[in-house]
Design an enzyme around this catalytic site. Structure first.
Site, short mmCIF file in Angstrom:
data_model
loop_
_atom_site.label_atom_id
_atom_site.label_comp_id
_atom_site.label_asym_id
_atom_site.label_seq_id
_atom_site.Cartn_x
_atom_site.Cartn_y
_atom_site.Cartn_z
N PRO A 122 0.74 -1.24 0.00
CA PRO A 122 0.00 0.00 0.00
C PRO A 122 0.77 1.29 0.00
O PRO A 122 0.74 1.96 1.01
CB PRO A 122 -0.70 -0.07 1.35
CG PRO A 122 0.32 -0.73 2.24
CD PRO A 122 1.24 -1.49 1.34
N GLU A 123 1.38 1.72 -1.01
CA GLU A 123 1.74 3.14 -1.03
C GLU A 123 0.99 3.75 -2.20
O GLU A 123 0.27 3.03 -2.89
CB GLU A 123 3.26 3.34 -1.13
CG GLU A 123 3.99 2.82 0.12
CD GLU A 123 5.49 3.02 0.08
OE1 GLU A 123 5.93 4.14 -0.23
OE2 GLU A 123 6.23 2.05 0.33
N ARG B 17 8.11 23.12 10.36
CA ARG B 17 8.29 22.00 11.27
C ARG B 17 9.77 21.86 11.63
O ARG B 17 10.64 22.40 10.95
CB ARG B 17 7.80 20.69 10.61
CG ARG B 17 6.43 20.84 9.98
CD ARG B 17 5.37 21.10 11.03
NE ARG B 17 5.18 19.96 11.88
CZ ARG B 17 4.33 18.96 11.61
NH1 ARG B 17 3.59 19.01 10.53
NH2 ARG B 17 4.22 17.95 12.44
#
Length: 281
Positions: free
Chosen positions: A2-3, A161
DNA sequence: CACGTCACCTGCGTGC
DNA sequence: TGCACGCAGGTGACGT
């Protein structure tokens, strides 16, 4: 499996069909068998069966790593997590050990019967049936291949961030769709060490990383995603990894052996010569 | 807010 | 052959 590129490939196959199997579009749902109750996040097995019954599959798409099936009244969201997979098959086939949810379908045109399978050995995957998918998807960051994701916006987000770049790229609220493979590959192509602090990334490095992410994802999609080990889907990107699972093998740029370290609990592959950590404590 | 740790699960490869 | 261990494409809930 799943990417983003794998989910995109599955979405396309279900939408367009293949020579083996027709498209899911237009099929009507006869009912659902929930074989592992926790795979359905929103309903009990009984309510899921009742709620999904008689809806027609109208459209199929993807958001981040979520597969999105638009039904008559609701949206069916699927997240494959580590080992999930979905496919369409004949209802004549045997029910196998790792089937977790089976949705029985009928073609309203010719009456043909099909089975839509959610297979998931590790049971981490989840399915949501909801009239309001935004409650589940609203927290996701931008789509890396969309127009809305820009170089300038990316640079600004990185500098808002103060985090190690690898875990930040894998944070789905920061950017939607990258996982362990495509993050390692993107950082290598951009020549950035996985521990680089996000607010120390220069404009030039951010541009390079932005381009790398999009190039690697597009290459993954173009090769129908990656297929590893027993989770096989027919993709080919696994034959073109430059760092992922290449520990000890020579870097294609410089010949230095690829190293493996742990970052944020995840195996991380990089070239210690091409991807230097500029130390600014 | 950033980061570490555990939890959720099963299966495969390796080495003793 | 058996068995322990480390590893796996992901995320969410905690505690510090």
């Amino acid at each position: 499996m799943p990417e983003l590129p794998e989910v995109e490939t599955i979405s396309r196959i279900l939408r367009e069909g293949t020579s083996e199997m027709p498209s899911l579009i237009g099929k009507s749902i006869l009912g659902a068998d929930v074989l592992w109750r926790r795979s359905v996040a929103t309903h009990t097995a009984e309510d899921f069966d009742i709620g999904i019954r008689d809806q027609v599959i109208k459209e199929i798409g993807r958001r981040g790593k979520y597969l999105c099936l638009g039904l008559s009244r609701d949206v069916l969201l699927l997240h494959l997590r580590m080992s999930g997979d979905v496919w369409l098959e004949s209802p004549e086939k045997l029910i196998l050990t790792h089937y977790r949810v089976v949705i029985n379908l009928k073609d309203p045109m010719d009456g043909g019967l099909f089975r839509f399978v959610f297979n998931d050995p590790r049971k981490f995957g989840r399915i949501w049936l909801t009239s309001d998918p935004e409650t589940i998807l609203s927290g996701l960051g931008p789509e890396p291949l969309s127009e809305a994701f820009t170089q300038v916006g990316f640079y600004q987000s990185l500098h808002k961030r103060h985090r190690q770049i690898k875990p930040l790229l894998m944070d789905q609220t920061f950017l939607a769709g990258l996982g362990n493979i495509y993050t390692d590959e993107s950082l290598h192509q951009a020549k950035l060490h996985p521990l680089t602090l996000s607010d120390q990334i220069t404009v030039g490095q951010a541009e390079s990383l932005y381009d790398s992410i999009r190039m690697i994802l597009k290459e993954g999609i173009q090769r129908n995603g990656a297929s590893i080990d027993w989770v096989y889907r027919g993709g080919g990107f696994q034959n073109h990894f430059r760092v992922y699972q290449r520990t000890g093998e020579p870097c294609y740029n410089c010949g230095t052996p690829i190293e493996r370290i742990i970052v944020g609990q995840r195996g991380t592959h990089f070239c210690p010569h091409c991807q230097i950590l500029s130390d600014n404590p």
